[in-house]
Design an enzyme around this catalytic site. Sequence first.
Site, PDB file in Angstrom:
ATOM      1  N   ALA A 181      94.400  29.301  28.331  1.00 26.14           N
ATOM      2  CA  ALA A 181      93.824  29.133  29.654  1.00 26.14           C
ATOM      3  C   ALA A 181      94.084  27.711  30.116  1.00 26.14           C
ATOM      4  O   ALA A 181      94.420  26.842  29.314  1.00 26.14           O
ATOM      5  CB  ALA A 181      92.321  29.398  29.619  1.00 26.14           C
ATOM      6  N   MET A 182      93.924  27.480  31.421  1.00 26.58           N
ATOM      7  CA  MET A 182      94.185  26.152  31.966  1.00 26.58           C
ATOM      8  C   MET A 182      93.109  25.797  32.979  1.00 26.58           C
ATOM      9  O   MET A 182      92.807  26.577  33.874  1.00 26.58           O
ATOM     10  CB  MET A 182      95.584  26.124  32.606  1.00 26.58           C
ATOM     11  CG  MET A 182      95.932  24.828  33.302  1.00 26.58           C
ATOM     12  SD  MET A 182      96.003  23.446  32.112  1.00 26.58           S
ATOM     13  CE  MET A 182      95.448  22.097  33.161  1.00 26.58           C
ATOM     14  N   ASN A 207      92.661  24.076  35.652  1.00 24.80           N
ATOM     15  CA  ASN A 207      92.892  23.606  37.029  1.00 24.80           C
ATOM     16  C   ASN A 207      91.573  23.536  37.792  1.00 24.80           C
ATOM     17  O   ASN A 207      90.781  24.472  37.780  1.00 24.80           O
ATOM     18  CB  ASN A 207      93.823  24.566  37.763  1.00 24.80           C
ATOM     19  CG  ASN A 207      95.018  24.955  36.936  1.00 24.80           C
ATOM     20  OD1 ASN A 207      95.784  24.103  36.525  1.00 24.80           O
ATOM     21  ND2 ASN A 207      95.143  26.241  36.649  1.00 24.80           N
ATOM     22  N   GLU A 264      87.087  25.773  29.299  1.00 25.16           N
ATOM     23  CA  GLU A 264      87.747  25.384  30.559  1.00 25.16           C
ATOM     24  C   GLU A 264      86.739  24.848  31.570  1.00 25.16           C
ATOM     25  O   GLU A 264      87.044  23.934  32.331  1.00 25.16           O
ATOM     26  CB  GLU A 264      88.520  26.567  31.157  1.00 25.16           C
ATOM     27  CG  GLU A 264      89.567  27.199  30.239  1.00 25.16           C
ATOM     28  CD  GLU A 264      90.505  26.221  29.541  1.00 25.16           C
ATOM     29  OE1 GLU A 264      90.733  25.118  30.092  1.00 25.16           O
ATOM     30  OE2 GLU A 264      90.992  26.541  28.442  1.00 25.16           O
ATOM     31  N   HIS A 315      85.895  21.275  30.976  1.00 23.25           N
ATOM     32  CA  HIS A 315      86.934  20.378  31.509  1.00 23.25           C
ATOM     33  C   HIS A 315      86.695  20.017  32.982  1.00 23.25           C
ATOM     34  O   HIS A 315      87.220  19.014  33.457  1.00 23.25           O
ATOM     35  CB  HIS A 315      88.300  21.055  31.446  1.00 23.25           C
ATOM     36  CG  HIS A 315      89.000  20.949  30.129  1.00 23.25           C
ATOM     37  ND1 HIS A 315      89.143  19.769  29.444  1.00 23.25           N
ATOM     38  CD2 HIS A 315      89.666  21.898  29.394  1.00 23.25           C
ATOM     39  CE1 HIS A 315      89.861  20.001  28.332  1.00 23.25           C
ATOM     40  NE2 HIS A 315      90.169  21.272  28.282  1.00 23.25           N
TER      41      HIS A 315
HETATM   42  N1  BES Z   1      94.344  22.205  28.798  1.00 25.48           N
HETATM   43  C1  BES Z   1      94.493  23.312  27.948  1.00 25.48           C
HETATM   44  C2  BES Z   1      95.672  24.178  28.273  1.00 25.48           C
HETATM   45  C3  BES Z   1      97.011  23.634  27.842  1.00 25.48           C
HETATM   46  C4  BES Z   1      97.400  23.713  26.526  1.00 25.48           C
HETATM   47  C5  BES Z   1      97.876  23.088  28.747  1.00 25.48           C
HETATM   48  C6  BES Z   1      98.625  23.212  26.136  1.00 25.48           C
HETATM   49  C7  BES Z   1      99.100  22.588  28.368  1.00 25.48           C
HETATM   50  C8  BES Z   1      99.481  22.655  27.051  1.00 25.48           C
HETATM   51  C9  BES Z   1      93.251  24.188  27.973  1.00 25.48           C
HETATM   52  O1  BES Z   1      92.084  23.548  28.333  1.00 25.48           O
HETATM   53  C10 BES Z   1      93.021  24.684  26.589  1.00 25.48           C
HETATM   54  O2  BES Z   1      92.732  23.883  25.753  1.00 25.48           O
HETATM   55  N2  BES Z   1      93.181  25.971  26.328  1.00 25.48           N
HETATM   56  C11 BES Z   1      93.032  26.535  25.012  1.00 25.48           C
HETATM   57  C12 BES Z   1      91.798  27.368  24.895  1.00 25.48           C
HETATM   58  C13 BES Z   1      90.666  26.701  24.215  1.00 25.48           C
HETATM   59  C14 BES Z   1      89.509  27.629  24.062  1.00 25.48           C
HETATM   60  C15 BES Z   1      90.995  26.055  22.906  1.00 25.48           C
HETATM   61  C16 BES Z   1      94.227  27.410  24.762  1.00 25.48           C
HETATM   62  O3  BES Z   1      95.096  27.461  25.615  1.00 25.48           O
HETATM   63  O4  BES Z   1      94.295  28.027  23.713  1.00 25.48           O
HETATM   64 ZN    ZN Z   2      91.276  22.316  26.881  1.00 25.31          ZN
END
Ligand code: BES
Ligand code: ZN
Length: 885
Positions: A291-292, A294, A327, A330
Amino acid sequence: MCRHQFNADVQSANMDISKGREVLPKNVKPIHYDLTLEPDLEKFGYEGTVVIELDIVEDTTSISLNTLDLNIHSTKVSSGSKLITSSPDVSYNKDTQTTTVSFNETIPAGSKATLTQTFSGTLNDNMAGFYRSSYKGDDGSTRYLATTQMEPTDARRAFPCFDEPALKSHFTITLIADKNMTCLSNMDEASEKEVDSRVSGGKKKAVTFNKTPLMSTYLLAFIVGELKMIETNSFRVPVRVFATPDRDIEHGRFSLDLGARTLDFYEKKFNSEFPLPKMDMVAIPDFSAGAMENWGLVTYRVVDLLFDEKTSGASTKQRVAEVVQHELAHQWFGNLVTMDFWDGLWLNEGFATWMSWYSCNTFYPEWKVWQGYVTDNLQSALSLDSLRSSHPIEVPVKRADEINQIFDAISYSKGSCVLRMISKYLGEETFMEGIRRYLKKHAYGNTQTGDLWAALSDASGKDVEKVMDIWTKNVGYPVVTVTEDEKENAIHVKQNRFLRTADVKPEEDKTLFPVFLGLRTKDGVDEGLTLNKRESNFKVKDLDFFKLNADHSGIYRTSYTPERLKKLGEAAKNGLLSVEDRAGMIADAGALAASGYQKTSGVLSLLQGFDTESEFVVWDELTARVGSIRAAWVFEDDKVKDALKAFQRDLVSHKAHKLGWDFKDSDGHIEQQFKSMLFSSAALSGDSKTLNAAFEMFEKFKNGDRSAIHPNLRAGVYAIVLSNGGEAEYDAILNEYRTAKTSDERNTALRAIGRAKKPELIKRTLSLPLSDEVKGQDIYLPMGGLRAHREGIEALWAWMKENWDALEKKLPPGLTMLGSVVSICTSSFTSKAQMDDIEQFFKQKSTKGFNQSLAQSFDAIRAKAGWLGRDRDDVEQWLKEKKYM
Ligand code: BES
Ligand code: ZN
């Protein structure tokens, strides 16, 4: 050299070399972007116009900004009402991904300027920048939507911009699309009007969104597509969940409600109102991460947002909750307050990880997620950080292709462990007060790690930086060796760098960490003891019972003498240890055996002594440790492997039978996972009762009774019937992948499929990752099961060698996925010879973008080879002694 000339030099290199970082020159600063984009979902392209208002910081004759894979059609620079040039000299530096616009006139420092560019780009299928994602329409045709993924450095792929987290700006976005399309961006809609299309000639709508607050480019998002939606007004601002029409939007209900409650919880906890006018969460069919975050428009992989209570189990539910709460954390930590450069990534990810556990624990106390933290994040952190190829939490990153590689267990898990450690040290309430001060002071700004420590010091009156700096600036962590002095009633503790490969060089063992000893005795826990030196003595009133690292809130392993470890095993039985203590102690013992601090036979005995254990988390760690021994022994003689399997069967079967595998509505969240875990573990180690039960369920399921396998058991049953069955089972599970309705059901099938061991079935599995049947985002799923057996590990590597060019093309470096695939295909090996083969293969190739993953694989293999060399005989001996051989 005069100052001016120096600046000119820096500009001509298109980069500022301070701290070795490749960043844009500082002569201008973006203030506002007016960005218009018109995607063409038929031709997979888009047209764009960007008007960037700039503050001129230094006398300027050129402007450099980031672009990647964009066609710039026109560029205009003006200052005030004056046109500086409409035909500047535009050059491109591929290496730094910058476009430089140079002109003859000097725009003086202190003035303002506007840079206008028209451009076009491709709606690519690489899940980066402005990209296309596909799903099936009602009529079976492939339909598309346009969406974005900017983090870390792909906003420059979508439009020309100053693509650095510290260059915050305001953005006004306009999307031009067919009238039936849903258009979304970070902000709410300001206006909609009819316009002539630039791409197709007809009439379209132009949706303009309200101006954003000050924000970083990596948090921008825009989406154009046919979307279904559900909405709640239970939070101060509207919260909505969107999905493509092929999905049941009601499956978004859980996340919608949880999202609204979580936003409310966070704004109260942080004492900081969510500053945007709405929160949208969208399930995207093709998505590289989970997930992201934004700002105001969080995008998700479908499985991480949509949840169907009827077809998914407890662990899926917990994952969805974790992702949503991560998310949304963030939105404050990361979005409102942002790290000033990527070497501060841990501030974002470590905090969001910690916060998702904290909030999950508040919302679902019965899930006891902090217990699971010890076997989850803590072990991920300690595991990766035990490799020489690990890195400090705060790691200097210079270039775009290095940034993706630090989205790893160090930034997420070790980062969150550091926060858990300091939150326990200061007390959670004080910690949270520090967070509130930090958010207030730096809202809409950028920070470094020191700013967080300062806020925590401010709130606590303690010198936080002094104890925490060492943890974030240095790689690794210590193993604390404990010996006892009965005469003195004291323990002696000594810290040394811990490496899994057990070959620490003196120069690698110089850091002395402040180790919170957390001494547990019959009188409770003494939180005050810290080991700041190499070694020290501490008085213990009664040496009969003690344990260090109470609840495993410290980032270290503890090495006890074999006698003490036995006593601790007894103490566990006598209820003297917490669940975290028990699970953490088993994990430590397992890891220490793997790296030569203890004998593996000692660990096997310890594990055996836990057969009466009552808690899920502890069992989870027990089976994980047996699993890692079996994984290291995967290329050993069948006799020994079978004996290890028999040991596992002996360990888990009784408990598995006792708990059973019927699920009732009254079963708690943990109980469900407990039953499911033990059932699979027993059957996969050859227990006939559970094995037969699995085949019985599967038979019914195959004949159309979808309720025959409970969602909590599905992954286990698939793994069991594939490991023990043949083509019929394979076909049925592949069919399940092809036809099941939800992403979770389909993923479960795909994740298991590689368990099948017959050569022709392995071949079929290996035809999947690069086929059109599997989306790029899921490429690693069919590989997973193959790692469970030696035939699969060998075939997977051979396949990777054969298909390298195709893989590299499908997963361009810079995306994290190539690194994951390299790691999946290499890290299961266990010998020097196998490692040489891998080394040989990559020798002639560029490892840019995944060199870190590869180095970590090598370290992991080296460690296993060393372990086998040390304990191969020891394990065989033990297995014989215990009549497993
Ligand atoms: N900011 C990240 C998404 C991301 C990951 C963007 C790698 C660019 C490169 C997001 O907040 C995130 O950490 N997502 C995790 C989920 C979380 C529950 C650990 C993911 O994508 O697994
Ligand atoms: Zn994250």
